[in-house]
Design a protein around this motif. Structure first.
Motif, PDB file in Angstrom:
ATOM      1  N   ILE A  81      70.053  47.237 -48.685  1.00  0.00           N
ATOM      2  CA  ILE A  81      70.458  48.760 -48.737  1.00  0.00           C
ATOM      3  C   ILE A  81      71.715  49.434 -49.167  1.00  0.00           C
ATOM      4  N   LYS A  82      72.148  50.065 -50.030  1.00  0.00           N
ATOM      5  CA  LYS A  82      73.152  50.139 -51.149  1.00  0.00           C
ATOM      6  C   LYS A  82      73.815  50.996 -49.524  1.00  0.00           C
ATOM      7  N   LEU A  83      75.044  50.723 -48.958  1.00  0.00           N
ATOM      8  CA  LEU A  83      75.893  51.760 -48.174  1.00  0.00           C
ATOM      9  C   LEU A  83      76.889  52.210 -48.616  1.00  0.00           C
ATOM     10  N   GLY A  84      77.353  52.623 -50.387  1.00  0.00           N
ATOM     11  CA  GLY A  84      78.374  53.319 -50.345  1.00  0.00           C
ATOM     12  C   GLY A  84      79.663  52.438 -50.218  1.00  0.00           C
ATOM     13  N   GLY A  85      79.948  53.046 -48.858  1.00  0.00           N
ATOM     14  CA  GLY A  85      82.228  52.953 -49.062  1.00  0.00           C
ATOM     15  C   GLY A  85      81.539  52.090 -48.246  1.00  0.00           C
ATOM     16  N   ARG A  86      80.404  52.230 -47.336  1.00  0.00           N
ATOM     17  CA  ARG A  86      80.167  50.604 -46.657  1.00  0.00           C
ATOM     18  C   ARG A  86      79.811  49.492 -46.268  1.00  0.00           C
ATOM     19  N   GLY A  87      79.623  49.164 -47.904  1.00  0.00           N
ATOM     20  CA  GLY A  87      78.918  48.236 -48.291  1.00  0.00           C
ATOM     21  C   GLY A  87      77.479  47.871 -48.643  1.00  0.00           C
ATOM     22  N   ALA A  88      76.701  47.315 -48.242  1.00  0.00           N
ATOM     23  CA  ALA A  88      75.393  46.662 -47.981  1.00  0.00           C
ATOM     24  C   ALA A  88      74.909  45.973 -47.221  1.00  0.00           C
ATOM     25  N   PHE A  89      73.923  46.228 -47.086  1.00  0.00           N
ATOM     26  CA  PHE A  89      72.566  45.731 -45.910  1.00  0.00           C
ATOM     27  C   PHE A  89      71.722  45.097 -45.879  1.00  0.00           C
ATOM     28  N   LEU A  90      71.987  43.857 -45.760  1.00  0.00           N
ATOM     29  CA  LEU A  90      70.793  42.867 -46.885  1.00  0.00           C
ATOM     30  C   LEU A  90      69.608  42.709 -45.203  1.00  0.00           C
ATOM     31  N   TYR A  91      68.227  42.915 -45.403  1.00  0.00           N
ATOM     32  CA  TYR A  91      67.659  42.194 -44.988  1.00  0.00           C
ATOM     33  C   TYR A  91      66.423  41.389 -45.788  1.00  0.00           C
ATOM     34  N   ASP A  92      66.539  38.977 -44.717  1.00  0.00           N
ATOM     35  CA  ASP A  92      65.569  38.935 -45.475  1.00  0.00           C
ATOM     36  C   ASP A  92      63.984  39.345 -44.812  1.00  0.00           C
ATOM     37  N   GLY A  93      63.638  39.560 -43.963  1.00  0.00           N
ATOM     38  CA  GLY A  93      62.140  39.926 -43.299  1.00  0.00           C
ATOM     39  C   GLY A  93      62.757  38.732 -41.878  1.00  0.00           C
ATOM     40  N   LYS A  94      64.008  38.522 -41.302  1.00  0.00           N
ATOM     41  CA  LYS A  94      64.085  37.854 -40.248  1.00  0.00           C
ATOM     42  C   LYS A  94      65.508  38.024 -39.809  1.00  0.00           C
ATOM     43  N   TYR A  95      66.456  37.782 -41.292  1.00  0.00           N
ATOM     44  CA  TYR A  95      67.920  37.916 -40.541  1.00  0.00           C
ATOM     45  C   TYR A  95      68.308  38.551 -40.967  1.00  0.00           C
ATOM     46  N   HIS A 147      71.983  41.043 -42.727  1.00  0.00           N
ATOM     47  CA  HIS A 147      73.836  41.042 -42.670  1.00  0.00           C
ATOM     48  C   HIS A 147      74.408  41.801 -43.670  1.00  0.00           C
ATOM     49  N   ILE A 148      75.435  42.654 -42.876  1.00  0.00           N
ATOM     50  CA  ILE A 148      76.376  43.415 -43.371  1.00  0.00           C
ATOM     51  C   ILE A 148      77.167  42.855 -43.509  1.00  0.00           C
ATOM     52  N   ILE A 149      77.047  42.941 -45.471  1.00  0.00           N
ATOM     53  CA  ILE A 149      78.774  42.797 -46.806  1.00  0.00           C
ATOM     54  C   ILE A 149      79.086  43.939 -46.676  1.00  0.00           C
ATOM     55  N   PRO A 150      80.647  44.405 -46.566  1.00  0.00           N
ATOM     56  CA  PRO A 150      81.097  45.018 -46.443  1.00  0.00           C
ATOM     57  C   PRO A 150      81.891  45.458 -48.465  1.00  0.00           C
ATOM     58  N   SER A 151      81.932  46.409 -47.644  1.00  0.00           N
ATOM     59  CA  SER A 151      82.608  47.009 -49.629  1.00  0.00           C
ATOM     60  C   SER A 151      84.311  46.551 -49.485  1.00  0.00           C
ATOM     61  N   ILE A 152      84.919  46.443 -50.158  1.00  0.00           N
ATOM     62  CA  ILE A 152      85.731  46.474 -50.839  1.00  0.00           C
ATOM     63  C   ILE A 152      86.359  48.110 -50.959  1.00  0.00           C
ATOM     64  N   SER A 153      87.705  48.355 -50.470  1.00  0.00           N
ATOM     65  CA  SER A 153      88.359  49.829 -50.686  1.00  0.00           C
ATOM     66  C   SER A 153      89.469  49.280 -51.754  1.00  0.00           C
ATOM     67  N   VAL A 154      88.473  50.210 -52.824  1.00  0.00           N
ATOM     68  CA  VAL A 154      89.825  51.291 -54.399  1.00  0.00           C
ATOM     69  C   VAL A 154      90.141  52.558 -54.113  1.00  0.00           C
ATOM     70  N   PRO A 155      90.579  53.118 -55.131  1.00  0.00           N
ATOM     71  CA  PRO A 155      91.237  54.148 -55.031  1.00  0.00           C
ATOM     72  C   PRO A 155      89.820  54.657 -55.568  1.00  0.00           C
ATOM     73  N   VAL A 156      88.813  55.901 -55.166  1.00  0.00           N
ATOM     74  CA  VAL A 156      87.393  56.177 -55.673  1.00  0.00           C
ATOM     75  C   VAL A 156      87.964  57.378 -56.759  1.00  0.00           C
ATOM     76  N   ALA A 157      87.400  56.937 -58.202  1.00  0.00           N
ATOM     77  CA  ALA A 157      87.942  57.966 -59.252  1.00  0.00           C
ATOM     78  C   ALA A 157      86.463  58.429 -59.818  1.00  0.00           C
ATOM     79  N   ASP A 158      85.148  57.810 -59.534  1.00  0.00           N
ATOM     80  CA  ASP A 158      83.867  58.600 -59.407  1.00  0.00           C
ATOM     81  C   ASP A 158      83.022  57.698 -59.238  1.00  0.00           C
TER      82      ASP A 158
END
Ligand code: RIB
Length: 311
Positions: free
Chosen positions: A223-237, A239-250
């Motif tokens: 699941i893409k979470l925009g500025g919060r990163g991404a949520f990965l699910y493999d049916g069992k476990y 992980h939340i993998i955070p995004s890298i903060s940058v100045p947003v143009a578009d």
């Protein structure tokens, strides 16, 4: 060895207007000239096709373009990017797809798509494109169900791994007819449309991912979470993998860039959590630049950025 990725999806010309804020209903805003507007090649499928090509993959793009000036411009962009356009059909009956995109100062966008030729992509086009012997097939939902489900069927028959970026979403989409999917990746809005659950917390992401896992037969749900990163699910476990903060143009095309980069690194054998981090790096570069295809980084840029921002 280079992987051949068959992208079956949409192509649009994006009409992009920048503004301090979008007008309210019934309101007219005369924006100052410094904000500007432009025509930028876009379309979810085309953005992903460009991203695959810039990642160094052998990308084959099955789409439909009108026999018009926008179609000419898009085709020449794809060819310059090294995308195989043998299955990019020129349609004499419909205009090239057009997306009107309103981008506010903080990079937030609103998109309205006129599908045009995208709506005429069909099972025969897809069957023809499968003669390229792809190593992987990539789909989104910005084209009719017929070519999406046909591509899923051909991929299953030929035992070719299938990847799905699940946008734009529709609550009644026949997800159960996609068959086996390696990675199924909706964004926050799409997740809410499919599951009725807003993935606004780790707990809700997990609830939504479990619900999605019951709707589509996927090895991984991301699941893409925009500025919060991404949520990965493999049916069992999970992980939340955070995004890298940058100045947003578009933020336009950030999701398309993310999913294509994720698939590239996954096909390259990178462990899933690291592949998601690299995809976050690709998206971070993308949001720091304006436009759709203009914002998509090369593999060299992604790896250099990841060196500066390790997981
Ligand atoms: O994902 C961004 C894309 O959505 C834009 O380029 C626009 O064409 C719409 O398809």
């Amino acid at each position: 060895m280079k992987k051949r990725v068959l992208v079956v999806s949409s192509a649009n010309m994006d009409f992009v207007q920048r503004m301090r804020r979008v007008p309210n209903a019934g309101e007219t805003i005369v924006e100052s000239a410094e904000y500007g507007y432009g025509y930028v090649p876009g379309g979810k499928g085309a953005n992903s096709a460009v991203a695959f090509a810039r990642m160094g993959d052998d990308c084959v793009f099955c789409t439909r373009l009108g026999a018009d000036a926008n179609g000419d411009r898009l085709l020449s962009v794809y060819q310059k990017e090294g995308i195989d356009t043998r299955f990019a059909v020129r349609d004499k009956e419909a205009a090239t797809g057009l997306a009107s995109i309103l981008v506010e100062e903080d990079g937030t966008n609103r998109i309205l798509v006129y599908p045009g030729a995208n709506e005429r992509l069909n099972e025969e086009d897809v069957e023809e494109a499968f003669t390229c012997y792809p190593d992987a097939v990539y789909l989104q939902f910005e084209i009719p169900d017929e070519p999406v489900l046909a591509a899923a069927k051909f991929a299953a028959e030929k035992n070719i791994p299938l990847f799905v970026d699940a946008g734009p979403a529709r609550a009644d989409y026949p997800l159960d007819q996609l068959g086996r999917v390696e990675i199924f990746s909706p964004n926050e809005t799409e997740t809410k449309i499919f599951t009725g659950i807003d993935p606004n917390s780790a707990e809700n992401c997990l609830r939504a991912a479990i619900k999605l896992a019951g709707m589509v037969d996927a090895k991984y749900i991301v699941i893409k979470l925009g500025g919060r990163g991404a949520f990965l699910y493999d049916g069992k476990y999970y992980h939340i993998i955070p995004s890298i903060s940058v100045p947003v143009a578009d933020t336009t095309a950030a999701g398309d860039t993310f999913t294509a980069a994720l698939i590239h690194f996954y096909l390259d054998g990178v462990p899933m959590v690291d592949a998601v981090h690299l995809a976050n790096c690709a998206a971070a570069i993308g949001v720091s630049r304006p436009g759709a295809y203009t914002s998509i980084p090369t593999i060299k840029e992604v790896l250099a950025f990841a060196d500066r921002h390790p997981r």
